[in-house]
Structures are given as C-alpha cells and as structure tokens.
Design a protein around this motif. Structure first.
Motif, short mmCIF file in Angstrom:
data_model
loop_
_atom_site.label_atom_id
_atom_site.label_comp_id
_atom_site.label_asym_id
_atom_site.label_seq_id
_atom_site.Cartn_x
_atom_site.Cartn_y
_atom_site.Cartn_z
N PHE A 41 54.63 47.77 33.95
CA PHE A 41 55.18 47.31 32.68
C PHE A 41 54.37 46.11 32.19
CE2 PHE A 41 59.04 49.16 34.58
CZ PHE A 41 59.51 49.91 33.53
N PRO A 42 53.96 46.10 30.93
CA PRO A 42 53.40 44.88 30.38
C PRO A 42 54.50 43.81 30.34
CG PRO A 42 52.85 46.77 29.00
CD PRO A 42 53.89 47.22 29.98
N VAL A 43 54.13 42.57 30.65
CA VAL A 43 55.07 41.46 30.59
C VAL A 43 54.80 40.76 29.27
CG1 VAL A 43 55.89 39.34 31.69
CG2 VAL A 43 55.04 41.24 33.10
N GLU A 44 55.83 40.71 28.43
CA GLU A 44 55.67 40.22 27.07
C GLU A 44 56.53 38.97 26.84
OE1 GLU A 44 54.88 42.90 23.21
OE2 GLU A 44 56.95 42.94 23.90
N GLU A 45 55.90 37.96 26.25
CA GLU A 45 56.60 36.72 25.91
C GLU A 45 56.15 36.30 24.51
OE1 GLU A 45 57.70 32.76 28.32
OE2 GLU A 45 55.57 33.24 28.31
N ASN A 46 57.09 36.04 23.62
CA ASN A 46 56.79 35.68 22.24
C ASN A 46 55.85 36.69 21.58
OD1 ASN A 46 58.35 33.32 22.50
ND2 ASN A 46 56.61 32.23 23.37
N SER A 47 56.12 37.97 21.81
CA SER A 47 55.35 39.09 21.24
C SER A 47 53.91 39.13 21.72
CB SER A 47 55.38 39.05 19.71
OG SER A 47 56.71 39.17 19.25
N GLN A 48 53.58 38.46 22.81
CA GLN A 48 52.24 38.51 23.37
C GLN A 48 52.32 38.99 24.82
OE1 GLN A 48 50.59 34.54 22.82
NE2 GLN A 48 49.51 35.29 21.03
N VAL A 49 51.33 39.78 25.21
CA VAL A 49 51.27 40.26 26.59
C VAL A 49 50.68 39.14 27.45
CG1 VAL A 49 50.35 42.00 28.15
CG2 VAL A 49 51.00 42.64 25.83
N VAL A 50 51.46 38.70 28.42
CA VAL A 50 51.03 37.58 29.29
C VAL A 50 50.72 38.05 30.71
CG1 VAL A 50 52.24 35.83 27.96
CG2 VAL A 50 53.43 36.96 29.85
N GLY A 51 50.94 39.32 30.98
CA GLY A 51 50.66 39.84 32.31
C GLY A 51 51.06 41.30 32.42
N LEU A 52 50.88 41.81 33.62
CA LEU A 52 51.23 43.20 33.92
C LEU A 52 51.91 43.19 35.28
CD1 LEU A 52 50.68 46.02 32.59
CD2 LEU A 52 48.77 46.22 34.15
N VAL A 53 53.03 43.87 35.40
CA VAL A 53 53.72 43.95 36.69
C VAL A 53 53.80 45.42 37.08
CG1 VAL A 53 56.06 43.92 35.71
CG2 VAL A 53 55.70 43.14 38.04
N SER A 54 53.30 45.73 38.26
CA SER A 54 53.22 47.11 38.71
C SER A 54 54.13 47.35 39.91
CB SER A 54 51.78 47.45 39.12
OG SER A 54 51.43 46.72 40.29
N LYS A 55 54.28 48.61 40.26
CA LYS A 55 55.03 48.95 41.47
C LYS A 55 54.37 48.31 42.68
CE LYS A 55 57.14 53.31 40.03
NZ LYS A 55 57.12 54.77 40.19
N PHE A 56 53.07 48.24 42.67
CA PHE A 56 52.34 47.60 43.76
C PHE A 56 52.73 46.12 43.87
CE2 PHE A 56 48.74 45.30 45.52
CZ PHE A 56 48.52 45.99 46.70
#
Length: 141
Positions: A41-56
């Motif tokens: 899932f892309p991690v979104e804050e204030n309509s900006q992508v700040v990271g990516l969190v995966s099953k890994f």
C-alpha cells in the motif's frame, strides 16, 4: 509485440489505488492485507506519497532471533505504517514505458509500483498482473 514497446504506464495501471495513512497500526495493516490481497500500500499523508508498506515490511516485524527480543504482542501490533514503511521506494510516472516498468519489476523483484505524478501525488499503481494483461492484449492485436 511491437505494440507493447509503445505502451506507457497510464495504458495499464490501476487508477483507484488503495492507500493507508502513516498512523495505521500493524493490527489494521494485517486486516487490510488479508481483506484486499494487495502486496503493498502506498502510505499517503496530506495527499502526498511518503512511503510504501508491503507484506514483507509487515512480516519483518515477526522475525525474532536471539539478538532481537520479542516485544509483547500488543506493543508490536501498535506499531504504525510510519514505523515500518519504506520511505525511499521505486516508483514510475504515467508516461513511463511499460518496458521500463517491466525491467524495474524484474531487477528489483517488485510485484507492484506506485505511479506518482508531480508533487508526489498518487496517480495509481501498476502491478505485475497489469503488465501481463498488457502483454497479452498486445500479443493478440
């Protein structure tokens, strides 16, 4: 196959990508991974992508070794996406050629890539399945 060489990310990506906020907990992430069956899932804050969190990233929290103490389960499940996400991630633009997307997926062993517009805004996500569908479509044309 020549048609595939002309394809760009916008031609194949999923535009309505699901995102999570930095404050979503591991407990909530586990439920989302099970419900949605996405790899990341892309991690979104204030309509900006700040990271990516995966099953890994999620599963890595449950690797315990003699040098890595086991935290209490409730404490572990209170960790957030911001705590475990990958802040520097591979992404593509809508105009990126699918041949480049495929190369990035193979080189980095990625299942999906966020598609980012100007200002770090999420345009969508492109998965291996999206690329495979495009390859099949182009082969049949």
């Amino acid at each position: 196959m020549y048609k595939f060489l002309e394809q760009v990310t916008a031609d194949a990506m999923t535009r309505d990508a699901k995102t999570v906020s930095p404050g979503v907990t591991l407990r909530e992430l586990g439920d989302l991974f099970e419900k949605e069956d996405f790899n990341a899932f892309p991690v979104e804050e204030n309509s900006q992508v700040v990271g990516l969190v995966s099953k890994f990233d999620y599963l890595a929290n449950f690797v315990f070794t003699p040098s890595h103490m086991v935290p209490r389960y409730d404490d572990l499940m209170k960790r957030t996406a911001a705590d475990i996400m990958t802040p520097e991630f591979v992404y593509v633009r809508t105009e990126t050629k699918l041949t480049r997307v495929l190369q990035l997926m193979v080189d980095h062993r990625l299942r999906s890539l966020p598609v980012i517009e100007k200002g770090q805004r999420l345009a969508g996500i492109i998965s291996r399945e999206d690329v495979m569908r495009s390859l099949q479509r182009c082969a049949q044309a």
